[in-house]
Design a protein around this motif. Structure first.
Motif, PDB file in Angstrom:
ATOM      1  N   LEU A   1      47.575  37.355  45.393  1.00 30.61           N
ATOM      2  CA  LEU A   1      48.596  36.478  44.285  1.00 30.61           C
ATOM      3  C   LEU A   1      47.605  35.463  45.019  1.00 30.61           C
ATOM      4  CD1 LEU A   1      51.329  38.279  43.363  1.00 30.61           C
ATOM      5  CD2 LEU A   1      48.697  38.574  42.311  1.00 30.61           C
ATOM      6  N   ASP A   2      47.795  34.253  44.057  1.00 30.02           N
ATOM      7  CA  ASP A   2      47.114  33.295  44.203  1.00 30.02           C
ATOM      8  C   ASP A   2      48.621  31.900  43.654  1.00 30.02           C
ATOM      9  OD1 ASP A   2      46.544  30.260  44.573  1.00 30.02           O
ATOM     10  OD2 ASP A   2      45.141  30.758  43.983  1.00 30.02           O
ATOM     11  N   THR A   3      49.809  31.789  44.121  1.00 35.32           N
ATOM     12  CA  THR A   3      50.749  31.058  43.254  1.00 35.32           C
ATOM     13  C   THR A   3      50.397  29.523  42.846  1.00 35.32           C
ATOM     14  OG1 THR A   3      51.559  30.358  45.192  1.00 35.32           O
ATOM     15  CG2 THR A   3      52.064  32.190  44.676  1.00 35.32           C
ATOM     16  N   GLU A   4      49.497  29.007  43.652  1.00 36.02           N
ATOM     17  CA  GLU A   4      49.724  28.034  43.627  1.00 36.02           C
ATOM     18  C   GLU A   4      48.512  27.845  41.838  1.00 36.02           C
ATOM     19  OE1 GLU A   4      46.957  25.463  45.097  1.00 36.02           O
ATOM     20  OE2 GLU A   4      48.720  25.546  47.379  1.00 36.02           O
ATOM     21  N   ASN A   5      47.460  29.101  41.628  1.00 36.68           N
ATOM     22  CA  ASN A   5      46.491  28.936  40.176  1.00 36.68           C
ATOM     23  C   ASN A   5      47.563  29.545  39.638  1.00 36.68           C
ATOM     24  OD1 ASN A   5      44.576  29.247  39.160  1.00 36.68           O
ATOM     25  ND2 ASN A   5      44.313  31.421  39.131  1.00 36.68           N
TER      26      ASN A   5
ATOM     27  N   ALA B   1      44.218  35.639  34.957  1.00 42.10           N
ATOM     28  CA  ALA B   1      44.692  37.503  34.741  1.00 42.10           C
ATOM     29  C   ALA B   1      45.473  38.094  35.739  1.00 42.10           C
ATOM     30  CB  ALA B   1      43.632  37.827  34.358  1.00 42.10           C
ATOM     31  N   VAL B   2      44.564  38.271  36.782  1.00 38.51           N
ATOM     32  CA  VAL B   2      45.150  38.805  38.032  1.00 38.51           C
ATOM     33  C   VAL B   2      46.287  37.863  38.576  1.00 38.51           C
ATOM     34  CG1 VAL B   2      45.162  39.403  40.803  1.00 38.51           C
ATOM     35  CG2 VAL B   2      42.863  39.105  38.780  1.00 38.51           C
ATOM     36  N   ASP B   3      46.482  36.651  38.020  1.00 41.45           N
ATOM     37  CA  ASP B   3      47.910  36.386  38.751  1.00 41.45           C
ATOM     38  C   ASP B   3      49.036  36.708  37.241  1.00 41.45           C
ATOM     39  OD1 ASP B   3      46.924  35.359  41.042  1.00 41.45           O
ATOM     40  OD2 ASP B   3      45.832  33.516  40.336  1.00 41.45           O
ATOM     41  N   LEU B   4      49.064  36.665  36.217  1.00 38.65           N
ATOM     42  CA  LEU B   4      49.400  36.228  35.069  1.00 38.65           C
ATOM     43  C   LEU B   4      49.976  37.541  35.474  1.00 38.65           C
ATOM     44  CD1 LEU B   4      47.603  33.876  32.817  1.00 38.65           C
ATOM     45  CD2 LEU B   4      49.436  33.352  33.441  1.00 38.65           C
ATOM     46  N   LEU B   5      49.348  38.467  35.477  1.00 39.85           N
ATOM     47  CA  LEU B   5      49.895  40.221  35.436  1.00 39.85           C
ATOM     48  C   LEU B   5      50.873  40.404  37.041  1.00 39.85           C
ATOM     49  CD1 LEU B   5      46.538  41.995  34.638  1.00 39.85           C
ATOM     50  CD2 LEU B   5      48.490  42.024  33.424  1.00 39.85           C
ATOM     51  N   GLY B   6      50.079  39.318  37.757  1.00 39.18           N
ATOM     52  CA  GLY B   6      51.344  39.054  38.609  1.00 39.18           C
ATOM     53  C   GLY B   6      52.760  38.773  38.532  1.00 39.18           C
ATOM     54  N   ASP B   7      52.717  38.166  37.402  1.00 38.20           N
ATOM     55  CA  ASP B   7      53.744  36.978  37.563  1.00 38.20           C
ATOM     56  C   ASP B   7      54.607  37.586  36.115  1.00 38.20           C
ATOM     57  OD1 ASP B   7      55.284  35.015  37.008  1.00 38.20           O
ATOM     58  OD2 ASP B   7      54.159  33.987  35.421  1.00 38.20           O
ATOM     59  N   CYS B   8      54.207  38.857  34.974  1.00 37.52           N
ATOM     60  CA  CYS B   8      54.898  40.243  34.370  1.00 37.52           C
ATOM     61  C   CYS B   8      55.611  40.761  35.083  1.00 37.52           C
ATOM     62  CB  CYS B   8      54.304  40.374  33.455  1.00 37.52           C
ATOM     63  SG  CYS B   8      52.878  39.672  32.625  1.00 37.52           S
ATOM     64  N   GLU B   9      57.109  41.258  34.376  1.00 43.28           N
ATOM     65  CA  GLU B   9      57.656  41.914  34.893  1.00 43.28           C
ATOM     66  C   GLU B   9      56.759  43.199  34.774  1.00 43.28           C
ATOM     67  OE1 GLU B   9      61.641  41.888  33.060  1.00 43.28           O
ATOM     68  OE2 GLU B   9      61.920  39.753  34.657  1.00 43.28           O
ATOM     69  N   GLN B  10      56.399  43.567  33.384  1.00 45.97           N
ATOM     70  CA  GLN B  10      56.095  44.524  33.394  1.00 45.97           C
ATOM     71  C   GLN B  10      54.304  44.726  32.743  1.00 45.97           C
ATOM     72  OE1 GLN B  10      58.821  48.306  32.125  1.00 45.97           O
ATOM     73  NE2 GLN B  10      60.130  47.344  32.132  1.00 45.97           N
TER      74      GLN B  10
ATOM     75  N   ALA C   1      46.760  45.414  37.067  1.00 42.76           N
ATOM     76  CA  ALA C   1      48.330  45.461  36.939  1.00 42.76           C
ATOM     77  C   ALA C   1      49.127  46.008  38.444  1.00 42.76           C
ATOM     78  CB  ALA C   1      48.540  45.593  36.143  1.00 42.76           C
ATOM     79  N   ALA C   2      48.394  47.198  37.832  1.00 39.54           N
ATOM     80  CA  ALA C   2      48.976  48.359  38.912  1.00 39.54           C
ATOM     81  C   ALA C   2      48.872  47.316  40.951  1.00 39.54           C
ATOM     82  CB  ALA C   2      47.776  49.571  38.926  1.00 39.54           C
ATOM     83  N   ALA C   3      47.457  46.772  41.084  1.00 40.63           N
ATOM     84  CA  ALA C   3      47.260  46.766  42.285  1.00 40.63           C
ATOM     85  C   ALA C   3      48.031  45.256  42.344  1.00 40.63           C
ATOM     86  CB  ALA C   3      45.771  46.518  42.216  1.00 40.63           C
ATOM     87  N   VAL C   4      48.756  44.922  41.946  1.00 40.82           N
ATOM     88  CA  VAL C   4      49.396  43.383  42.049  1.00 40.82           C
ATOM     89  C   VAL C   4      50.730  43.453  42.043  1.00 40.82           C
ATOM     90  CG1 VAL C   4      47.669  41.765  41.034  1.00 40.82           C
ATOM     91  CG2 VAL C   4      49.329  42.432  39.688  1.00 40.82           C
ATOM     92  N   GLY C   5      51.313  45.014  41.728  1.00 40.45           N
ATOM     93  CA  GLY C   5      53.061  45.870  41.880  1.00 40.45           C
ATOM     94  C   GLY C   5      53.503  45.924  40.887  1.00 40.45           C
TER      95      GLY C   5
END
Length: 346
Positions: free
Chosen positions: A172-176, A259-268, A280-284
């Motif tokens: 994940l890229d937290t700055e992005n 989308a990678v970062d926004l999905l990583g920021d979602c609870e579900q 989504a699965a790959a970002v946990g």
């Protein structure tokens, strides 16, 4: 098997491996399981992936990938001249090629690049393009990800089908993410992602009205809803988000990296069997995966943090783009209340 024979699979430090990657988002995510397997067995190896330009933003989030070689050919396009130019640029730089797609044209670049060992499953009359040819036993290699990993193993080991499958994990890229949240006007509410698209066809797509009903219930429970997808899903996103508070139609407004970062920021997330499901699965993130015409046994979300919703009707899975019976009951009978209960119980 000696190093001077086709099909030699390891032992040399710094082996240079070219992987011809797939053309779909979900498959490219699953290909990371192969990259992880190769690096675990040969830590000093160097992995280059031949892939469409769009996939760079996914591949750059994989620690195992050292380099990406863009193949600027449209989906379904042959592009012989383009493949020849790429092959010429790659010539002399690799010890082995692994070809993941089973098409004839996908094996052409490694052949024209004169890579000594070219591994892939037989198919589409490409016997002369490969010299480490594998027979695909669909009963043993019963998942897409297993087939990818098998091509990185010695033939006798891969044929057993009992090898470990490392799970994909995208960085994940937290700055992005911070920039995206500000630019898109997202709130501090806990977020649920929704992915209503499925490139393959409507027989994999949960009804938009059900997504909207679920979104309404989630907002009442205090969540923000983010509808994600590409430009093709803009209208679908609007059908879900229109006039609903705390519900954002982000379809067509984000890059794949966003989308990678926004999905990583979602609870579900709530998702059809789609490429973004695998992201989504790959970002946990916890995945609520909805299956209709496809099968969770064949392309499951590669995570333990998932709930699969699949009715398993007598007519499922049919693997068709549209319902051959005309009713799509495999999806229409999966009600929003079931998904909402599962989210709230997690």
């Amino acid at each position: 098997m000696g190093r001077d024979e086709p099909g030699w699979h390891g032992g040399g430090e710094g082996e240079r491996i070219l992987v011809v990657g797939p053309s779909w988002v979900g498959d490219m995510v699953m290909a990371q399981s192969l990259f992880k397997t190769l690096k675990a067995r040969q830590p000093d190896s160097r992995i280059t992936v031949v892939a469409p330009a769009w996939s760079r933003s996914i591949l750059e989030r994989m620690d195992e990938v050292d380099e990406v070689a863009n193949l600027e050919v449209g989906h379904g396009q042959f592009g012989l001249a383009i493949r020849r130019r790429l092959a010429h640029a790659l010539r002399g730089h690799f010890d082995q090629a692994i070809v993941l797609p089973r098409s004839w044209k996908s094996a052409l670049v490694p052949f024209l690049a004169r890579i000594p060992w070219r591994t892939g499953f037989t198919g589409e009359q490409r016997l002369w393009l490969l010299n480490d040819r594998r027979r695909l036993d669909k009963m043993v290699l019963d998942q897409t990800v297993k087939r990818f990993v098998a091509l990185g193993l010695p033939a006798e080991e891969s044929a057993r089908g009992d090898f470990p499958i490392p799970r994909p994990r995208l960085r994940l890229d937290t700055e992005n993410l911070v920039e995206c949240r500000v630019e898109l006007g997202l709130s501090s509410r806990p977020a649920i992602g929704m992915m209503p698209g499925a490139e393959y066809g409507p027989a994999k797509q949960w009804p938009l009205g059900y997504f909207r009903e679920l979104a309404r219930g989630l907002v009442v429970e205090g969540y923000e809803v983010r509808v994600l997808g590409g430009p093709k899903e803009v209208e679908a996103g609007e059908a879900i988000a229109d006039d609903l508070p705390h519900t954002h139609n982000l379809c067509g407004r984000t890059r794949l990296a966003d989308a990678v970062d926004l999905l990583g920021d979602c609870e579900q997330v709530v998702t059809n069997d789609s490429g973004l499901m695998h992201v989504a699965a790959a970002v946990g993130t916890r995945v609520q995966a909805i299956y209709g015409s496809s099968s969770p046994a064949y392309t499951p979300p590669l995570t333990e943090n998932a709930e699969v919703h699949y009715l398993g009707l007598d007519c499922s899975p049919c693997f068709q783009r549209t319902c051959p019976l005309g009713h799509t009951n495999c999806l229409n009978h999966l009600m929003p209340e079931r998904i909402l209960r599962s989210i709230l119980a997690s």
